[in-house]
Design a protein around this motif. Structure first.
Motif, PDB file in Angstrom:
ATOM      1  N   GLY A   1      11.224  11.098   5.312  1.00  0.00           N
ATOM      2  CA  GLY A   1      11.463  12.030   4.227  1.00  0.00           C
ATOM      3  C   GLY A   1      11.053  11.545   2.852  1.00  0.00           C
ATOM      4  N   SER A   2      10.851  10.259   2.723  1.00  0.00           N
ATOM      5  CA  SER A   2      10.476   9.708   1.419  1.00  0.00           C
ATOM      6  C   SER A   2       9.375   8.685   1.594  1.00  0.00           C
ATOM      7  N   THR A   3       8.376   8.791   0.749  1.00  0.00           N
ATOM      8  CA  THR A   3       7.250   7.869   0.793  1.00  0.00           C
ATOM      9  C   THR A   3       6.999   7.290  -0.591  1.00  0.00           C
ATOM     10  N   ASN A   4       6.317   6.169  -0.588  1.00  0.00           N
ATOM     11  CA  ASN A   4       5.988   5.483  -1.845  1.00  0.00           C
ATOM     12  C   ASN A   4       4.586   4.907  -1.704  1.00  0.00           C
ATOM     13  N   TYR A   5       3.788   5.026  -2.765  1.00  0.00           N
ATOM     14  CA  TYR A   5       2.400   4.567  -2.715  1.00  0.00           C
ATOM     15  C   TYR A   5       2.069   3.680  -3.902  1.00  0.00           C
ATOM     16  N   ALA A   6       1.181   2.745  -3.668  1.00  0.00           N
ATOM     17  CA  ALA A   6       0.592   2.002  -4.775  1.00  0.00           C
ATOM     18  C   ALA A   6      -0.254   2.954  -5.596  1.00  0.00           C
ATOM     19  N   ASP A   7      -0.299   2.728  -6.895  1.00  0.00           N
ATOM     20  CA  ASP A   7      -1.070   3.623  -7.764  1.00  0.00           C
ATOM     21  C   ASP A   7      -2.535   3.696  -7.333  1.00  0.00           C
ATOM     22  N   SER A   8      -3.049   2.602  -6.817  1.00  0.00           N
ATOM     23  CA  SER A   8      -4.467   2.536  -6.468  1.00  0.00           C
ATOM     24  C   SER A   8      -4.847   3.435  -5.290  1.00  0.00           C
TER      25      SER A   8
ATOM     26  N   VAL B   1       0.841  -1.192   0.000  1.00  0.00           N
ATOM     27  CA  VAL B   1       0.000   0.000   0.000  1.00  0.00           C
ATOM     28  C   VAL B   1       0.882   1.250   0.000  1.00  0.00           C
ATOM     29  N   ALA B   2       1.788   1.327   0.972  1.00  0.00           N
ATOM     30  CA  ALA B   2       2.658   2.499   1.075  1.00  0.00           C
ATOM     31  C   ALA B   2       3.864   2.175   1.942  1.00  0.00           C
ATOM     32  N   THR B   3       4.958   2.870   1.691  1.00  0.00           N
ATOM     33  CA  THR B   3       6.145   2.728   2.525  1.00  0.00           C
ATOM     34  C   THR B   3       6.687   4.105   2.885  1.00  0.00           C
TER      35      THR B   3
ATOM     36  N   LYS C   1      -2.807   6.366  -4.434  1.00  0.00           N
ATOM     37  CA  LYS C   1      -2.196   7.695  -4.567  1.00  0.00           C
ATOM     38  C   LYS C   1      -3.256   8.786  -4.567  1.00  0.00           C
ATOM     39  N   GLY C   2      -2.994   9.828  -3.786  1.00  0.00           N
ATOM     40  CA  GLY C   2      -3.923  10.937  -3.708  1.00  0.00           C
ATOM     41  C   GLY C   2      -5.043  10.735  -2.700  1.00  0.00           C
ATOM     42  N   ARG C   3      -5.173   9.524  -2.177  1.00  0.00           N
ATOM     43  CA  ARG C   3      -6.225   9.235  -1.182  1.00  0.00           C
ATOM     44  C   ARG C   3      -5.657   8.841   0.176  1.00  0.00           C
ATOM     45  N   PHE C   4      -4.528   8.159   0.173  1.00  0.00           N
ATOM     46  CA  PHE C   4      -3.905   7.677   1.417  1.00  0.00           C
ATOM     47  C   PHE C   4      -2.629   8.459   1.690  1.00  0.00           C
ATOM     48  N   THR C   5      -2.334   8.644   2.980  1.00  0.00           N
ATOM     49  CA  THR C   5      -1.097   9.307   3.379  1.00  0.00           C
ATOM     50  C   THR C   5      -0.435   8.525   4.507  1.00  0.00           C
ATOM     51  N   ILE C   6       0.826   8.184   4.307  1.00  0.00           N
ATOM     52  CA  ILE C   6       1.584   7.461   5.322  1.00  0.00           C
ATOM     53  C   ILE C   6       2.506   8.431   6.044  1.00  0.00           C
ATOM     54  N   THR C   7       2.529   8.310   7.357  1.00  0.00           N
ATOM     55  CA  THR C   7       3.421   9.133   8.174  1.00  0.00           C
ATOM     56  C   THR C   7       3.960   8.279   9.321  1.00  0.00           C
ATOM     57  N   ARG C   8       4.984   8.795   9.996  1.00  0.00           N
ATOM     58  CA  ARG C   8       5.495   8.098  11.174  1.00  0.00           C
ATOM     59  C   ARG C   8       5.991   9.122  12.180  1.00  0.00           C
TER      60      ARG C   8
ATOM     61  N   LYS D   1     -11.451   9.068   1.172  1.00  0.00           N
ATOM     62  CA  LYS D   1     -12.187   8.683  -0.042  1.00  0.00           C
ATOM     63  C   LYS D   1     -12.125   7.173  -0.234  1.00  0.00           C
ATOM     64  N   LEU D   2     -12.440   6.447   0.806  1.00  0.00           N
ATOM     65  CA  LEU D   2     -12.350   4.999   0.748  1.00  0.00           C
ATOM     66  C   LEU D   2     -13.338   4.414  -0.241  1.00  0.00           C
ATOM     67  N   LYS D   3     -12.914   3.324  -0.865  1.00  0.00           N
ATOM     68  CA  LYS D   3     -13.720   2.629  -1.863  1.00  0.00           C
ATOM     69  C   LYS D   3     -13.944   1.182  -1.397  1.00  0.00           C
TER      70      LYS D   3
END
Length: 117
Positions: free
Chosen positions: A55-62, A47-49, A64-71, A84-86
């Motif tokens: 400082g750097s994040t990565n998201y699955a295309d599905s 889903v995301a890393t 992107k723009g809806r989920f945000t990963i933080t730590r 905007k869950l589906k």
């Protein structure tokens, strides 16, 4: 390293949830963290890393723009804000942590997210 997810539940399409992953144990050894999910009958997918300093994040295309990963390293906790869950986001969401040395993988037990249409 022990990982415990929380925050899953039932939500209507278009709604939001925030997942948390609390790490304990040898947290100093954790490098990259991430969220994965597994829907019924499907393989586990990324889903995301997020890197150790956030400082750097990565998201699955599905997602992107809806989920945000933080730590928050002071709290040893990682988050996944899901907006905007589906219905296709319905899955068990797993927390993952990779260590600096040997890139060992640690997994939580997962938290279920169900999105109704």
């Amino acid at each position: 390293v022990q990982l415990v997810e929380s925050g899953g539940g039932l939500v209507q399409a278009g709604g939001s949830l925030r997942l948390s992953c609390a790490a304990s144990g040898s947290t100093f050894s954790i490098n990259t963290m991430g969220w994965y999910r597994q829907a019924p009958g499907k393989q586990r997918e990324l889903v995301a890393t997020i890197t150790s300093d956030g400082g750097s994040t990565n998201y699955a295309d599905s997602v992107k723009g809806r989920f945000t990963i933080t730590r928050d390293n002071l709290k040893n906790t990682m988050y996944l804000q899901m907006n905007k869950l589906k219905p296709e986001d319905t899955a068990v969401y797993y927390c993952n942590a990779k260590t600096w040395i040997w890139a060992m993988d640690y997994w939580g037990k997962g938290t279920l997210v169900t999105v109704s249409s």
